[in-house]
Scaffold this motif. Structure first.
Motif, PDB file in Angstrom:
ATOM      1  N   ILE A  97     -36.253  -5.436 -79.025  1.00 10.48           N
ATOM      2  CA  ILE A  97     -36.552  -4.955 -77.674  1.00 10.48           C
ATOM      3  C   ILE A  97     -36.284  -6.049 -76.651  1.00 10.48           C
ATOM      4  CG2 ILE A  97     -38.415  -4.202 -76.132  1.00 10.48           C
ATOM      5  CD1 ILE A  97     -39.582  -2.734 -78.670  1.00 10.48           C
ATOM      6  N   ALA A  98     -36.748  -7.262 -76.931  1.00  4.84           N
ATOM      7  CA  ALA A  98     -36.530  -8.382 -75.998  1.00  4.84           C
ATOM      8  C   ALA A  98     -35.038  -8.678 -75.829  1.00  4.84           C
ATOM      9  CB  ALA A  98     -37.261  -9.625 -76.493  1.00  4.84           C
ATOM     10  N   SER A  99     -34.285  -8.657 -76.921  1.00 10.36           N
ATOM     11  CA  SER A  99     -32.855  -8.960 -76.811  1.00 10.36           C
ATOM     12  C   SER A  99     -32.118  -7.858 -76.063  1.00 10.36           C
ATOM     13  CB  SER A  99     -32.239  -9.202 -78.191  1.00 10.36           C
ATOM     14  OG  SER A  99     -32.338  -8.068 -79.005  1.00 10.36           O
ATOM     15  N   ILE A 100     -32.491  -6.596 -76.285  1.00 13.11           N
ATOM     16  CA  ILE A 100     -31.863  -5.493 -75.546  1.00 13.11           C
ATOM     17  C   ILE A 100     -32.175  -5.606 -74.064  1.00 13.11           C
ATOM     18  CG2 ILE A 100     -31.943  -2.989 -75.184  1.00 13.11           C
ATOM     19  CD1 ILE A 100     -32.294  -2.762 -78.273  1.00 13.11           C
ATOM     20  N   MET A 101     -33.424  -5.920 -73.740  1.00 16.21           N
ATOM     21  CA  MET A 101     -33.800  -6.072 -72.328  1.00 16.21           C
ATOM     22  C   MET A 101     -33.023  -7.210 -71.674  1.00 16.21           C
ATOM     23  SD  MET A 101     -37.912  -5.386 -72.508  1.00 16.21           S
ATOM     24  CE  MET A 101     -38.196  -5.839 -70.818  1.00 16.21           C
ATOM     25  N   LEU A 102     -32.894  -8.345 -72.370  1.00 22.12           N
ATOM     26  CA  LEU A 102     -32.154  -9.479 -71.825  1.00 22.12           C
ATOM     27  C   LEU A 102     -30.677  -9.131 -71.642  1.00 22.12           C
ATOM     28  CD1 LEU A 102     -31.954 -12.418 -70.898  1.00 22.12           C
ATOM     29  CD2 LEU A 102     -31.651 -13.061 -73.301  1.00 22.12           C
ATOM     30  N   LEU A 103     -30.074  -8.512 -72.641  1.00 25.36           N
ATOM     31  CA  LEU A 103     -28.661  -8.153 -72.544  1.00 25.36           C
ATOM     32  C   LEU A 103     -28.424  -7.130 -71.434  1.00 25.36           C
ATOM     33  CD1 LEU A 103     -27.759  -8.024 -76.334  1.00 25.36           C
ATOM     34  CD2 LEU A 103     -27.085  -9.778 -74.681  1.00 25.36           C
ATOM     35  N   ILE A 116     -29.515 -19.541 -68.334  1.00 24.72           N
ATOM     36  CA  ILE A 116     -29.997 -19.323 -66.958  1.00 24.72           C
ATOM     37  C   ILE A 116     -30.434 -17.870 -66.763  1.00 24.72           C
ATOM     38  CG2 ILE A 116     -29.323 -19.332 -64.515  1.00 24.72           C
ATOM     39  CD1 ILE A 116     -27.725 -21.905 -65.192  1.00 24.72           C
ATOM     40  N   PRO A 117     -29.661 -16.862 -67.239  1.00 25.14           N
ATOM     41  CA  PRO A 117     -30.148 -15.489 -67.099  1.00 25.14           C
ATOM     42  C   PRO A 117     -31.491 -15.256 -67.789  1.00 25.14           C
ATOM     43  CG  PRO A 117     -27.821 -15.468 -67.585  1.00 25.14           C
ATOM     44  CD  PRO A 117     -28.275 -16.889 -67.706  1.00 25.14           C
ATOM     45  N   LYS A 118     -31.716 -15.926 -68.927  1.00 25.87           N
ATOM     46  CA  LYS A 118     -32.996 -15.770 -69.618  1.00 25.87           C
ATOM     47  C   LYS A 118     -34.129 -16.308 -68.759  1.00 25.87           C
ATOM     48  CE  LYS A 118     -34.073 -18.436 -72.985  1.00 25.87           C
ATOM     49  NZ  LYS A 118     -34.122 -19.164 -74.239  1.00 25.87           N
ATOM     50  N   ILE A 119     -33.914 -17.440 -68.114  1.00 26.39           N
ATOM     51  CA  ILE A 119     -34.937 -18.022 -67.237  1.00 26.39           C
ATOM     52  C   ILE A 119     -35.201 -17.091 -66.056  1.00 26.39           C
ATOM     53  CG2 ILE A 119     -35.437 -19.935 -65.658  1.00 26.39           C
ATOM     54  CD1 ILE A 119     -33.820 -21.727 -67.647  1.00 26.39           C
ATOM     55  N   LYS A 120     -34.114 -16.583 -65.444  1.00 24.98           N
ATOM     56  CA  LYS A 120     -34.265 -15.662 -64.309  1.00 24.98           C
ATOM     57  C   LYS A 120     -34.999 -14.389 -64.739  1.00 24.98           C
ATOM     58  CE  LYS A 120     -30.260 -16.890 -61.499  1.00 24.98           C
ATOM     59  NZ  LYS A 120     -29.039 -16.366 -60.866  1.00 24.98           N
ATOM     60  N   PHE A 121     -34.615 -13.855 -65.901  1.00 26.48           N
ATOM     61  CA  PHE A 121     -35.245 -12.638 -66.414  1.00 26.48           C
ATOM     62  C   PHE A 121     -36.738 -12.864 -66.632  1.00 26.48           C
ATOM     63  CE2 PHE A 121     -36.590 -10.197 -70.199  1.00 26.48           C
ATOM     64  CZ  PHE A 121     -36.486  -8.924 -69.675  1.00 26.48           C
ATOM     65  N   CYS A 122     -37.088 -13.976 -67.256  1.00 30.02           N
ATOM     66  CA  CYS A 122     -38.503 -14.275 -67.520  1.00 30.02           C
ATOM     67  C   CYS A 122     -39.285 -14.441 -66.218  1.00 30.02           C
ATOM     68  CB  CYS A 122     -38.634 -15.527 -68.391  1.00 30.02           C
ATOM     69  SG  CYS A 122     -38.122 -15.251 -70.100  1.00 30.02           S
ATOM     70  N   ASN A 123     -38.680 -15.116 -65.242  1.00 34.44           N
ATOM     71  CA  ASN A 123     -39.356 -15.291 -63.950  1.00 34.44           C
ATOM     72  C   ASN A 123     -39.578 -13.949 -63.251  1.00 34.44           C
ATOM     73  OD1 ASN A 123     -39.579 -18.067 -64.190  1.00 34.44           O
ATOM     74  ND2 ASN A 123     -37.686 -18.481 -63.088  1.00 34.44           N
ATOM     75  N   GLU A 124     -38.529 -13.103 -63.230  1.00 32.59           N
ATOM     76  CA  GLU A 124     -38.671 -11.789 -62.593  1.00 32.59           C
ATOM     77  C   GLU A 124     -39.687 -10.923 -63.323  1.00 32.59           C
ATOM     78  OE1 GLU A 124     -35.140  -9.632 -61.498  1.00 32.59           O
ATOM     79  OE2 GLU A 124     -34.085 -11.492 -61.010  1.00 32.59           O
ATOM     80  N   LEU A 125     -39.678 -10.978 -64.652  1.00 31.13           N
ATOM     81  CA  LEU A 125     -40.632 -10.208 -65.440  1.00 31.13           C
ATOM     82  C   LEU A 125     -42.062 -10.684 -65.167  1.00 31.13           C
ATOM     83  CD1 LEU A 125     -41.023  -8.025 -67.609  1.00 31.13           C
ATOM     84  CD2 LEU A 125     -40.745  -9.823 -69.325  1.00 31.13           C
TER      85      LEU A 125
END
Length: 149
Positions: A97-103, A116-125
């Motif tokens: 689920i986490a990998s699908i959400m990130l992708l 960087i997208p992972k960091i942005k995704f985590c911050n937005e989440l």
């Protein structure tokens, strides 16, 4: 394609001909393209996995290894928290689920790479979760912007 021709239980041996206690399954097949003999050795249980499923798992081995490389390197997944089958399944679903959400996040935002997208995704989440907490508690989520500066 592969044609399965045999399935039997076997034991491996340690040095000095000492038999290993664990019983393994040996699935034997022949490649239809060049008639080459191919063997699959597994300790997966008989009551859960058929010989055809074992052959399919080996066939998809590269995709499986690529997935685990991805979750280890890009998602910083190091180890399972449980050794029980149910715990492993739950963790695998969470990782999927986490990998699908990130992708999906990377694709929707037309981003490249993972770090960087992972960091942005985590911050937005995290911000969205905090907004939901504020709203749930009767506050105004627009006031959260004041805390960022």
């Amino acid at each position: 394609m592969i044609k399965l021709v045999a399935h039997r239980r076997v034991h491996l041996y340690k040095s000095h001909s000492k038999k290993v206690e664990i019983e393994f399954r040996l699935v034997e097949g022949i490649l239809k393209s060049n008639k080459e003999k191919i063997l699959f050795l597994s300790n997966l249980p008989d009551d859960v996995f058929t010989p055809e499923q074992i052959a399919g798992i080996y066939k998809n081995r590269w995709e499986i290894e690529s997935f685990f490389r991805f979750i280890k390197q890009e998602l910083n997944f190091k180890h399972y928290f449980s050794r029980k089958w149910n715990g492993i399944q739950v963790m695998t679903y969470i990782i999927l689920i986490a990998s699908i959400m990130l992708l999906a996040y990377i694709k929707l935002n037309k981003l490249k790479g993972y770090k960087i997208p992972k960091i942005k995704f985590c911050n937005e989440l995290q911000n969205q979760i905090l907004k939901n907490i504020v709203v749930h508690c009767g506050g105004d989520p627009n006031k959260m912007i004041a805390f960022k500066t």
